[in-house]
Design a protein around this motif. Structure first.
Motif, short mmCIF file in Angstrom:
data_model
loop_
_atom_site.label_atom_id
_atom_site.label_comp_id
_atom_site.label_asym_id
_atom_site.label_seq_id
_atom_site.Cartn_x
_atom_site.Cartn_y
_atom_site.Cartn_z
N LYS A 116 39.88 40.80 41.81
CA LYS A 116 39.35 39.74 42.66
C LYS A 116 39.58 38.34 42.09
CE LYS A 116 35.81 42.63 44.83
NZ LYS A 116 34.36 42.79 45.11
N SER A 161 33.71 37.85 39.24
CA SER A 161 33.97 39.22 39.70
C SER A 161 34.55 40.11 38.62
CB SER A 161 34.92 39.19 40.90
OG SER A 161 36.18 38.65 40.52
N CYS A 162 34.82 39.56 37.44
CA CYS A 162 35.49 40.34 36.38
C CYS A 162 34.66 40.33 35.10
CB CYS A 162 36.89 39.78 36.12
SG CYS A 162 37.79 40.74 34.87
#
Length: 217
Positions: free
Chosen positions: A173, A43-44
Motif C-alpha cells: 500500500k 500501512s506498512c
C-alpha cells in the motif's frame, strides 16, 4: 513619564504583533506535517517515521501552505531479505570479488606477455603468437574461463532488484516509487541484513479543512 508619541505608538505595535502571531498560529504545525509523513508509511509495519522536523512553512496565495520537512524512515527488512543478506549475500559477493580480482591479474599478465612477444616478433598476429607460445594461450584461456558464470556487477544488480521486489511485496500500500527510492539509498547492500535508517527531505502541500490541516490531494 512616557511621551504622547510613545503612548500612541504602543497600541499599534501590539496590534501588529497580535496579527503576526495569529498568522503564524494558523499555519500547519510540526504535528500536522508529521501526520502527513506518517500517513505515507502507516500501512506498512516495516517502515516507521522517526526524528521528524518541520523546517519551514511557505504560505500560498490560495491559503494553502508548502511545508518543508526532514525526517528519517527506519526500514526493517522482512526475513526474506535480512536472512539472505546476512548469510548468503556476503559469501557469494566475496567469491565473485575474488574471481574478478583474479581475472584482472591474469589479463594484466597476458597483456604484458603479449607486448613483450610483439616487441620481438612485430609481424606476428596475436593468434600466431598464442599458437607459438603455449604460456600466452594458457593465460588467455584462464582469464576467459573466469568470464563464464555469475558476474559481480550482475549479481549486485540482481540482488538490488530482489530487495526492491520483496519490499514492494511487504508494503503493497506504500507508493512503489517511494519504496524503490528508499531501497536505492543504502550502500553497501549488506546494510539490509538489519534495520536501515533512510533520510528524507520533502515538501508537502497542505490545506486547511474542517478537520484541520491535511495534505492537498
Amino acid at each position: 513619564m512616557q511621551s504622547r508619541q510613545t503612548l500612541l505608538t504602543l497600541p499599534i505595535l501590539l496590534l501588529a504583533g497580535a496579527m503576526l502571531t495569529g498568522c503564524n498560529s494558523d499555519a500547519p504545525s510540526s504535528s500536522d506535517a508529521q501526520q502527513v509523513a506518517e500517513g505515507i508509511f502507516a500501512s506498512c509495519d516495516n517502515m516507521k517515521v522517526k526524528d521528524f522536523e518541520r523546517v519551514n512553512g511557505i504560505p500560498q496565495n490560495d491559503g494553502s501552505y508548502l511545508v518543508q520537512v526532514k525526517y528519517t524512515v527506519r526500514l526493517t527488512p522482512p526475513d526474506s531479505i535480512s536472512s539472505y543478506m546476512r548469510d548468503t549475500y556476503p559469501k557469494t559477493l566475496a567469491e565473485l570479488q575474488a574471481k574478478d580480482k583474479r581475472h584482472d591479474e591474469l589479463r594484466a599478465q597476458y597483456t604484458d606477455r603479449l607486448h613483450a612477444l610483439e616487441a620481438v616478433e612485430p609481424m606476428a598476429t596475436t593468434q600466431e603468437l598464442e599458437t607459438k607460445y603455449p604460456d600466452l594461450a594458457q593465460l588467455s584461456a584462464q582469464s576467459g574461463e573466469l568470464i563464464n558464470g555469475p558476474q559481480l556487477n550482475s549479481f549486485v544488480n540482481n540482488t538490488m532488484s530482489m530487495i526492491e521486489r520483496n519490499m514492494v511485496d511487504a508494503c503493497p500500500k506504500v507508493n512503489p516509487n517511494i519504496t524503490m527510492r528508499m531501497v536505492n539509498v543504502p550502500k553497501p547492500l549488506e546494510k539490509f541484513a538489519g534495520d536501515v535508517d533512510i533520510p528524507f527531505n520533502d515538501t508537502y502541500a497542505m490545506i486547511k479543512t474542517d478537520n484541520g490541516w491535511m495534505a492537498r490531494q
